[in-house]
Scaffold this motif. Structure first.
Motif, PDB file in Angstrom:
ATOM      1  N   UNK A 287     -47.396   6.126  40.897  1.00 15.94           N
ATOM      2  CA  UNK A 287     -48.421   4.938  40.117  1.00 15.94           C
ATOM      3  C   UNK A 287     -48.371   3.916  41.386  1.00 15.94           C
ATOM      4  N   UNK A 288     -47.283   4.155  42.405  1.00 16.70           N
ATOM      5  CA  UNK A 288     -47.145   2.984  43.081  1.00 16.70           C
ATOM      6  C   UNK A 288     -48.465   2.654  44.431  1.00 16.70           C
ATOM      7  N   UNK A 289     -48.523   1.594  44.416  1.00 16.69           N
ATOM      8  CA  UNK A 289     -50.000   0.699  44.799  1.00 16.69           C
ATOM      9  C   UNK A 289     -49.752   1.379  46.496  1.00 16.69           C
ATOM     10  N   UNK A 290     -48.129   0.923  47.416  1.00 21.19           N
ATOM     11  CA  UNK A 290     -47.896   1.600  48.191  1.00 21.19           C
ATOM     12  C   UNK A 290     -48.732   3.107  48.812  1.00 21.19           C
ATOM     13  N   UNK A 291     -48.378   4.140  47.852  1.00 20.76           N
ATOM     14  CA  UNK A 291     -48.882   5.293  48.468  1.00 20.76           C
ATOM     15  C   UNK A 291     -49.968   4.918  48.445  1.00 20.76           C
ATOM     16  N   UNK A 292     -50.828   4.513  47.284  1.00 15.91           N
ATOM     17  CA  UNK A 292     -52.106   5.160  46.883  1.00 15.91           C
ATOM     18  C   UNK A 292     -52.926   3.969  48.077  1.00 15.91           C
ATOM     19  N   UNK A 293     -52.638   3.213  49.051  1.00 14.79           N
ATOM     20  CA  UNK A 293     -53.035   2.829  49.828  1.00 14.79           C
ATOM     21  C   UNK A 293     -53.653   3.405  51.025  1.00 14.79           C
ATOM     22  N   UNK A 294     -52.586   3.588  51.488  1.00 10.97           N
ATOM     23  CA  UNK A 294     -52.330   5.119  52.147  1.00 10.97           C
ATOM     24  C   UNK A 294     -53.250   7.013  52.366  1.00 10.97           C
ATOM     25  N   UNK A 295     -53.831   6.894  51.198  1.00 10.92           N
ATOM     26  CA  UNK A 295     -54.889   7.819  50.865  1.00 10.92           C
ATOM     27  C   UNK A 295     -56.321   8.733  51.203  1.00 10.92           C
ATOM     28  N   UNK A 296     -56.852   9.089  51.713  1.00  7.57           N
ATOM     29  CA  UNK A 296     -58.210   9.522  51.784  1.00  7.57           C
ATOM     30  C   UNK A 296     -58.889   9.069  50.775  1.00  7.57           C
ATOM     31  N   UNK A 297     -58.897  10.136  49.643  1.00  8.70           N
ATOM     32  CA  UNK A 297     -58.918   9.856  48.590  1.00  8.70           C
ATOM     33  C   UNK A 297     -58.116   9.650  48.250  1.00  8.70           C
ATOM     34  N   UNK A 298     -58.331   9.352  46.387  1.00  9.14           N
ATOM     35  CA  UNK A 298     -57.929   8.135  44.795  1.00  9.14           C
ATOM     36  C   UNK A 298     -58.426   8.801  43.585  1.00  9.14           C
ATOM     37  N   UNK A 299     -58.254   9.735  43.228  1.00  6.25           N
ATOM     38  CA  UNK A 299     -58.731  10.205  42.058  1.00  6.25           C
ATOM     39  C   UNK A 299     -57.845  10.161  40.660  1.00  6.25           C
ATOM     40  N   UNK A 309     -60.107  14.521  28.843  1.00  2.00           N
ATOM     41  CA  UNK A 309     -59.659  13.266  30.149  1.00  2.00           C
ATOM     42  C   UNK A 309     -61.166  13.227  30.765  1.00  2.00           C
ATOM     43  N   UNK A 310     -61.234  13.166  31.846  1.00  2.54           N
ATOM     44  CA  UNK A 310     -62.230  12.162  32.992  1.00  2.54           C
ATOM     45  C   UNK A 310     -61.587  11.995  34.268  1.00  2.54           C
ATOM     46  N   UNK A 311     -62.042  13.003  34.749  1.00  2.00           N
ATOM     47  CA  UNK A 311     -61.614  12.218  36.317  1.00  2.00           C
ATOM     48  C   UNK A 311     -62.468  11.382  37.345  1.00  2.00           C
ATOM     49  N   UNK A 312     -62.091  10.561  38.154  1.00  2.00           N
ATOM     50  CA  UNK A 312     -63.168   9.362  38.684  1.00  2.00           C
ATOM     51  C   UNK A 312     -62.249   9.608  40.128  1.00  2.00           C
ATOM     52  N   UNK A 313     -63.439  10.210  41.279  1.00  2.00           N
ATOM     53  CA  UNK A 313     -62.741  10.159  42.636  1.00  2.00           C
ATOM     54  C   UNK A 313     -63.385   9.032  43.235  1.00  2.00           C
ATOM     55  N   UNK A 314     -62.702   8.414  44.150  1.00  2.00           N
ATOM     56  CA  UNK A 314     -62.871   7.566  45.089  1.00  2.00           C
ATOM     57  C   UNK A 314     -62.889   7.650  46.527  1.00  2.00           C
ATOM     58  N   UNK A 315     -63.894   7.860  47.504  1.00  2.00           N
ATOM     59  CA  UNK A 315     -63.278   8.220  48.907  1.00  2.00           C
ATOM     60  C   UNK A 315     -63.241   6.600  49.843  1.00  2.00           C
ATOM     61  N   UNK A 316     -61.592   6.727  50.132  1.00  2.00           N
ATOM     62  CA  UNK A 316     -61.053   5.250  50.560  1.00  2.00           C
ATOM     63  C   UNK A 316     -62.070   4.665  51.476  1.00  2.00           C
ATOM     64  N   UNK A 317     -62.135   5.798  52.340  1.00  2.00           N
ATOM     65  CA  UNK A 317     -62.262   5.492  54.072  1.00  2.00           C
ATOM     66  C   UNK A 317     -63.892   5.230  53.167  1.00  2.00           C
ATOM     67  N   UNK A 318     -64.629   5.750  53.412  1.00  2.00           N
ATOM     68  CA  UNK A 318     -66.188   5.276  53.065  1.00  2.00           C
ATOM     69  C   UNK A 318     -66.409   3.949  52.190  1.00  2.00           C
ATOM     70  N   UNK A 319     -64.487   3.794  51.135  1.00  2.00           N
ATOM     71  CA  UNK A 319     -65.740   2.243  50.227  1.00  2.00           C
ATOM     72  C   UNK A 319     -65.675   1.485  51.104  1.00  2.00           C
ATOM     73  N   UNK A 320     -64.076   1.487  51.810  1.00  2.00           N
ATOM     74  CA  UNK A 320     -63.711   0.126  53.251  1.00  2.00           C
ATOM     75  C   UNK A 320     -64.761   0.210  54.236  1.00  2.00           C
ATOM     76  N   UNK A 321     -66.032   1.388  54.153  1.00  2.00           N
ATOM     77  CA  UNK A 321     -67.055   1.179  55.645  1.00  2.00           C
ATOM     78  C   UNK A 321     -67.989   0.152  54.664  1.00  2.00           C
ATOM     79  N   UNK A 322     -68.052   0.429  53.346  1.00  2.00           N
ATOM     80  CA  UNK A 322     -69.227   0.065  52.204  1.00  2.00           C
ATOM     81  C   UNK A 322     -69.231  -1.332  52.105  1.00  2.00           C
ATOM     82  N   UNK A 323     -67.757  -1.474  52.125  1.00  2.00           N
ATOM     83  CA  UNK A 323     -67.256  -3.041  52.021  1.00  2.00           C
ATOM     84  C   UNK A 323     -67.004  -4.156  53.281  1.00  2.00           C
ATOM     85  N   UNK A 324     -67.121  -3.132  54.074  1.00  2.00           N
ATOM     86  CA  UNK A 324     -67.429  -4.149  55.348  1.00  2.00           C
ATOM     87  C   UNK A 324     -68.184  -4.304  56.101  1.00  2.00           C
ATOM     88  N   UNK A 325     -69.847  -3.110  55.426  1.00  2.00           N
ATOM     89  CA  UNK A 325     -71.027  -3.761  56.092  1.00  2.00           C
ATOM     90  C   UNK A 325     -71.482  -4.623  54.686  1.00  2.00           C
TER      91      UNK A 325
END
Length: 325
Positions: A287-299, A309-325
């Motif tokens: 539940x710690x933000x500092x750990x999540x910040x280093x992840x490649x994928x966040x579920x 139960x539902x599972x949502x997946x986010x590719x953080x590297x792709x998300x950063x590229x999308x935000x940057x563009x």
């Protein structure tokens, strides 16, 4: 499939640093319990989802090669094209079926193979770090001198062997006669005590139990203090990483092991996990933000609908590229 509140879930973890997070009760621990089934962990029929006839956990590992593949081969498991499939099915009446690569095996084989592929660590699983028997291996591995130690041990065993032979040759007949007389006296003395079978073992066990209570309590208190937060908590986690270096696993799970750390040490912990992702695939429950910040994928594990139960997946590297563009 059909495990506790989870009806069905398929998760493909990427190589490197993966994080699972979500609200309490959403099903994060159930996912870990499903993986633990593949390590031969204890499973009761209560794991079967209400109203279903069975619970099933399966996993496919790819990239299995080198020393890991050699270890699996000792149990008769071949990693065809670098892949190994583990399966554990539990029926509602408590019967289990375990398979590796589609072939039925014993729970013992599944447990050994699972432990070779997966390393699971929770908040309360670090007491092994205070086992003095593991310290020498940690230090020698850190100093990269395992081969020198093995060579030294071989020479020492050979020296000890010849020392014993020399003592045997030097033992004269008079010494043997004295030893024989002493043994005969001891046998007669023991016979005169009329001891009952198992009496000595029972007394030794009771003596050991009584003598160990205080020591055990001290060790438990020390382990709890070491994992209570701050620098001590980080030290315990550092020892955990040292064990992983001594006995590496290609797949490793940490279940909120950094929960007691402050924010600065959480960032240090997450950064070190990042450094080790080259050789080990990590899944972290947190539940710690500092750990999540280093992840490649966040579920994200959530339960928006009761019992589902539902599972949502986010590719953080792709998300950063999308935000940057």
């Amino acid at each position: 499939e059909n495990i506790a509140v989870i009806e069905s879930a398929d998760i493909s973890f990427d190589q490197g640093f993966n994080v699972l997070t979500g609200e309490t009760g959403a099903g994060k621990s159930i996912i870990i319990d499903s993986i633990n089934m593949l390590c031969g962990g204890k499973v009761s029929r209560d794991v079967v989802r209400a109203g279903e006839s069975f619970a099933l956990s399966e996993a496919v590992f790819d990239g299995v090669e080198g020393s890991i593949a050699e270890s699996l081969a000792t149990y008769g498991v071949e990693a065809d094209d670098g892949e190994v499939m583990l399966s554990h099915k539990m029926t509602a009446d408590g019967k289990s079926t375990v398979r590796i690569n589609g072939r039925a095996v014993t729970k013992t084989v599944l447990r050994e193979v699972g432990r070779t592929l997966i390393s699971i660590h929770g908040q309360n699983d670090s007491k092994v770090l205070f086992d003095k028997a593991a310290y020498v291996d940690m230090i020698d591995s850190f100093g990269s001198c395992m081969s020198e130690r093995e060579a030294y041990e071989a020479i020492y065993r050979e020296l000890d062997f010849y020392r014993k032979k020399l003592r045997d040759v030097a033992c004269d007949e008079e010494q043997k006669a004295r030893e024989r007389d002493m043994l005969e006296y001891q046998i007669k003395d023991i016979d005169s005590k009329k001891l009952r079978d198992g009496e000595e073992e029972a007394l030794e066990a009771e003596k050991l139990r009584l003598g160990s209570i205080e020591k055990i309590n001290k060790q438990i208190n020390f382990a709890e203090r070491a994992l209570s937060g701050g620098e001590k908590g980080l030290s315990a986690i550092a020892l955990l990483f040292a064990i992983l270096k001594v006995t590496p696993a290609p797949f490793c799970i940490f279940d909120e092991v950094e929960a007691a750390l402050d924010d600065v040490n959480v960032s240090r912990y997450a950064s070190y996990v990042r450094e080790m992702t080259g050789s080990t695939q990590f899944i972290l429950i947190t539940h710690r933000r500092g750990t999540m910040d280093e992840a490649d994928m966040l579920y994200g594990v959530t339960m928006q609908e009761k019992g589902v139960t539902s599972i949502l997946a986010v590719d953080l590297e792709e998300a950063e590229k999308t935000i940057a563009s």
